[in-house]
Design a protein around this motif. Structure first.
Motif, mmCIF file in Angstrom:
data_model
loop_
_atom_site.group_PDB
_atom_site.id
_atom_site.type_symbol
_atom_site.label_atom_id
_atom_site.label_comp_id
_atom_site.label_asym_id
_atom_site.label_seq_id
_atom_site.Cartn_x
_atom_site.Cartn_y
_atom_site.Cartn_z
ATOM 1 N N VAL A 58 63.258 5.986 -14.200
ATOM 2 C CA VAL A 58 63.607 7.418 -14.230
ATOM 3 C C VAL A 58 62.411 8.257 -13.770
ATOM 4 C CG1 VAL A 58 64.263 9.354 -15.746
ATOM 5 C CG2 VAL A 58 65.361 7.117 -16.036
ATOM 6 N N THR A 59 61.224 7.944 -14.306
ATOM 7 C CA THR A 59 60.023 8.702 -13.937
ATOM 8 C C THR A 59 59.720 8.539 -12.447
ATOM 9 O OG1 THR A 59 59.171 8.295 -16.140
ATOM 10 C CG2 THR A 59 57.564 8.998 -14.516
ATOM 11 N N ALA A 60 59.858 7.305 -11.953
ATOM 12 C CA ALA A 60 59.561 7.053 -10.532
ATOM 13 C C ALA A 60 60.517 7.835 -9.623
ATOM 14 C CB ALA A 60 59.652 5.561 -10.245
ATOM 15 N N VAL A 61 61.775 7.964 -10.046
ATOM 16 C CA VAL A 61 62.732 8.744 -9.236
ATOM 17 C C VAL A 61 62.370 10.228 -9.319
ATOM 18 C CG1 VAL A 61 65.148 9.476 -9.028
ATOM 19 C CG2 VAL A 61 64.608 7.061 -9.429
ATOM 20 N N HIS A 62 62.124 10.716 -10.520
ATOM 21 C CA HIS A 62 61.783 12.137 -10.685
ATOM 22 C C HIS A 62 60.530 12.509 -9.873
ATOM 23 C CE1 HIS A 62 64.066 12.611 -14.777
ATOM 24 N NE2 HIS A 62 64.872 12.466 -13.736
ATOM 25 N N ASN A 63 59.555 11.602 -9.865
ATOM 26 C CA ASN A 63 58.285 11.882 -9.166
ATOM 27 C C ASN A 63 58.319 11.493 -7.692
ATOM 28 O OD1 ASN A 63 57.357 12.725 -11.612
ATOM 29 N ND2 ASN A 63 56.173 10.866 -12.047
ATOM 30 N N GLN A 64 59.485 11.044 -7.232
ATOM 31 C CA GLN A 64 59.666 10.640 -5.834
ATOM 32 C C GLN A 64 58.730 9.485 -5.434
ATOM 33 O OE1 GLN A 64 60.409 13.919 -3.101
ATOM 34 N NE2 GLN A 64 60.638 15.296 -4.834
ATOM 35 N N GLU A 65 58.505 8.585 -6.401
ATOM 36 C CA GLU A 65 57.693 7.390 -6.105
ATOM 37 C C GLU A 65 58.589 6.182 -5.821
ATOM 38 O OE1 GLU A 65 54.263 9.030 -9.110
ATOM 39 O OE2 GLU A 65 55.583 7.414 -9.781
ATOM 40 N N PHE A 66 59.869 6.308 -6.148
ATOM 41 C CA PHE A 66 60.850 5.265 -5.841
ATOM 42 C C PHE A 66 62.054 5.926 -5.190
ATOM 43 C CE2 PHE A 66 64.673 2.798 -6.635
ATOM 44 C CZ PHE A 66 64.273 1.570 -6.145
ATOM 45 N N SER A 81 76.275 20.181 1.153
ATOM 46 C CA SER A 81 75.817 20.963 -0.007
ATOM 47 C C SER A 81 76.082 20.202 -1.309
ATOM 48 C CB SER A 81 76.449 22.354 -0.019
ATOM 49 O OG SER A 81 77.835 22.213 0.051
ATOM 50 N N ILE A 82 76.933 19.155 -1.269
ATOM 51 C CA ILE A 82 77.124 18.330 -2.472
ATOM 52 C C ILE A 82 75.991 17.296 -2.543
ATOM 53 C CG2 ILE A 82 79.623 18.628 -2.699
ATOM 54 C CD1 ILE A 82 79.968 15.890 -1.296
ATOM 55 N N PRO A 83 75.664 16.839 -3.772
ATOM 56 C CA PRO A 83 74.586 15.871 -3.904
ATOM 57 C C PRO A 83 74.935 14.494 -3.334
ATOM 58 C CG PRO A 83 75.356 16.631 -6.071
ATOM 59 C CD PRO A 83 76.203 17.306 -5.056
ATOM 60 N N VAL A 84 73.913 13.858 -2.776
ATOM 61 C CA VAL A 84 74.052 12.510 -2.223
ATOM 62 C C VAL A 84 73.215 11.554 -3.084
ATOM 63 C CG1 VAL A 84 73.594 11.046 -0.209
ATOM 64 C CG2 VAL A 84 74.435 13.388 0.107
ATOM 65 N N ILE A 85 73.855 10.480 -3.532
ATOM 66 C CA ILE A 85 73.174 9.450 -4.331
ATOM 67 C C ILE A 85 72.904 8.273 -3.401
ATOM 68 C CG2 ILE A 85 73.373 7.901 -6.322
ATOM 69 C CD1 ILE A 85 75.586 9.814 -7.392
ATOM 70 N N GLY A 86 71.698 7.760 -3.423
ATOM 71 C CA GLY A 86 71.365 6.668 -2.512
ATOM 72 C C GLY A 86 71.045 5.366 -3.218
ATOM 73 N N ILE A 87 71.388 4.274 -2.546
ATOM 74 C CA ILE A 87 70.921 2.938 -2.946
ATOM 75 C C ILE A 87 70.606 2.228 -1.631
ATOM 76 C CG2 ILE A 87 73.343 2.147 -3.272
ATOM 77 C CD1 ILE A 87 72.150 0.110 -5.350
ATOM 78 N N GLY A 88 69.340 2.022 -1.362
ATOM 79 C CA GLY A 88 68.959 1.498 -0.060
ATOM 80 C C GLY A 88 69.230 2.496 1.049
ATOM 81 N N ALA A 89 69.103 3.783 0.737
ATOM 82 C CA ALA A 89 69.371 4.830 1.733
ATOM 83 C C ALA A 89 68.148 5.726 1.937
ATOM 84 C CB ALA A 89 70.591 5.658 1.310
ATOM 85 N N GLY A 90 66.995 5.254 1.473
ATOM 86 C CA GLY A 90 65.756 5.999 1.703
ATOM 87 C C GLY A 90 65.434 6.995 0.604
ATOM 88 N N PRO A 91 64.268 7.652 0.740
ATOM 89 C CA PRO A 91 63.764 8.512 -0.339
ATOM 90 C C PRO A 91 64.308 9.941 -0.317
ATOM 91 C CG PRO A 91 62.146 8.354 1.420
ATOM 92 C CD PRO A 91 63.309 7.515 1.849
ATOM 93 N N HIS A 92 65.088 10.296 0.725
ATOM 94 C CA HIS A 92 65.455 11.709 0.867
ATOM 95 C C HIS A 92 66.755 12.094 0.163
ATOM 96 C CE1 HIS A 92 62.187 11.955 3.718
ATOM 97 N NE2 HIS A 92 62.699 10.912 4.355
ATOM 98 N N THR A 93 67.524 11.117 -0.311
ATOM 99 C CA THR A 93 68.787 11.465 -0.973
ATOM 100 C C THR A 93 68.475 12.211 -2.276
ATOM 101 O OG1 THR A 93 68.849 9.314 -2.073
ATOM 102 C CG2 THR A 93 70.044 9.493 0.017
ATOM 103 N N ASP A 94 69.474 12.953 -2.774
ATOM 104 C CA ASP A 94 69.234 13.820 -3.949
ATOM 105 C C ASP A 94 69.043 13.010 -5.222
ATOM 106 O OD1 ASP A 94 69.735 16.346 -2.478
ATOM 107 O OD2 ASP A 94 71.713 15.434 -2.214
ATOM 108 N N GLY A 95 69.731 11.877 -5.315
ATOM 109 C CA GLY A 95 69.593 11.010 -6.481
ATOM 110 C C GLY A 95 69.423 9.588 -6.017
ATOM 111 N N GLN A 96 68.990 8.727 -6.930
ATOM 112 C CA GLN A 96 68.867 7.291 -6.634
ATOM 113 C C GLN A 96 69.633 6.534 -7.697
ATOM 114 O OE1 GLN A 96 67.296 5.938 -3.998
ATOM 115 N NE2 GLN A 96 66.423 7.884 -3.259
#
Ligand code: KIV
Length: 263
Positions: free
Chosen positions: A247-255, A195-210
């Motif tokens: 920032v926009t690419a993360v918000h729009n789930q394009e990155f 239930s806590i947020p997960v931040i990803g780097i090289g962990a795919g598009p499904h994590t809560d933050g990048q």
């Protein structure tokens, strides 16, 4: 508006993907927060991208404290996270003393690298008012033990253990998990099981933050970039627009796109 750890729990529950960036200096923090970056990390990657070492191991607590002071002056509303560097949390006393130093300099949360063994340190810090992010997967402070900067959790047994350890750290009070270099399926499984947020780097598009390292985003770090890196300056005219594009690419789930992920 100033972000707090609660802001990111809300982001997770509302499905808002948030953008995080490393920052080491005043101007970078100004540019990043102006571009809408929601979390700034004073990472021990500074050992490589600022100091020119070949790993983060030489970074000291004084180095991180200095960069926290610089970033704090430029930060306008992002949550300020700071790394506890290599061997700065090897005993209870060291953990508390070094976390206190960074929090007094302006950090709002500290990040530690490890798995289940961090549960005690996490509890210790959280009970004393210091929020914790647990960095799992590829943990660069253990590069010598891991035998290089490699994708972690490909083996199904190790992946299962990582999911269980992430849950353990959530139960110990961690506010975030940061996942580095794991297959997309594992990034997704860990994100969905917590239930806590997960931040990803090289962990795919499904994590809560990048999160990205600023120098990677700008194509500044010499050598061959990792698969998960995208040079946003390549398609943009200046640093400010490059960070905004991230920032926009993360918000729009394009990155991250497929080409930045591990299967
Ligand atoms: O130190 C750092 O920059 C990090 C990133 C890889 C997330 O921990």
């Amino acid at each position: 508006m100033k972000a707090t750890v609660n802001t990111f729990t809300r982001h997770k529950s509302e499905g808002h993907k948030f953008a995080c960036l490393t920052s080491y200096g005043y101007c970078e923090a100004v540019a990043a927060t102006q571009a809408g970056v929601e979390l700034l990390l004073v990472g021990d990657s500074l050992g490589m991208v600022v100091q020119g070492h070949d790993s983060s191991l030489p970074v000291t607590i004084e180095d991180v404290a200095y960069h926290v002071r610089c970033v704090r002056r430029g930060n306008n509303g992002a949550l300020l996270m700071a790394d506890l560097p290599f061997m700065s949390y090897y005993t209870e006393n060291a953990t508390l003393k070094n976390a206190a130093l960074l929090m007094r300099e302006g950090a709002q949360i500290v990040k530690l690298e490890g798995g289940a063994w961090l549960a005690e340190s996490t509890r210790l810090l959280v009970e004393r008012g210091v929020p914790v992010c647990a960095h799992m997967g590829l943990t660069p402070q253990s590069v010598n033990h891991l035998g290089g900067y490699r994708v972690q959790g490909r083996d199904p047994v190790k992946a299962k253990t990582m999911i269980a350890e992430a849950k353990l750290l959530e139960d110990a009070g961690a506010s975030f998990i940061l996942l580095e270099c794991v297959p997309t399926s594992l990034g997704k499984a860990i994100t969905e099981s917590l239930s806590i947020p997960v931040i990803g780097i090289g962990a795919g598009p499904h994590t809560d933050g990048q999160i990205m390292v600023l120098h990677d985003l700008l194509g500044l770090y010499p050598g061959k970039p990792a698969k998960f890196v995208k040079n946003f300056l390549f398609e943009n005219a200046d640093i400010q627009s490059a960070i905004s594009a991230f920032v926009t690419a993360v918000h729009n789930q394009e990155f991250p796109a497929e080409e930045h992920c591990y299967g």
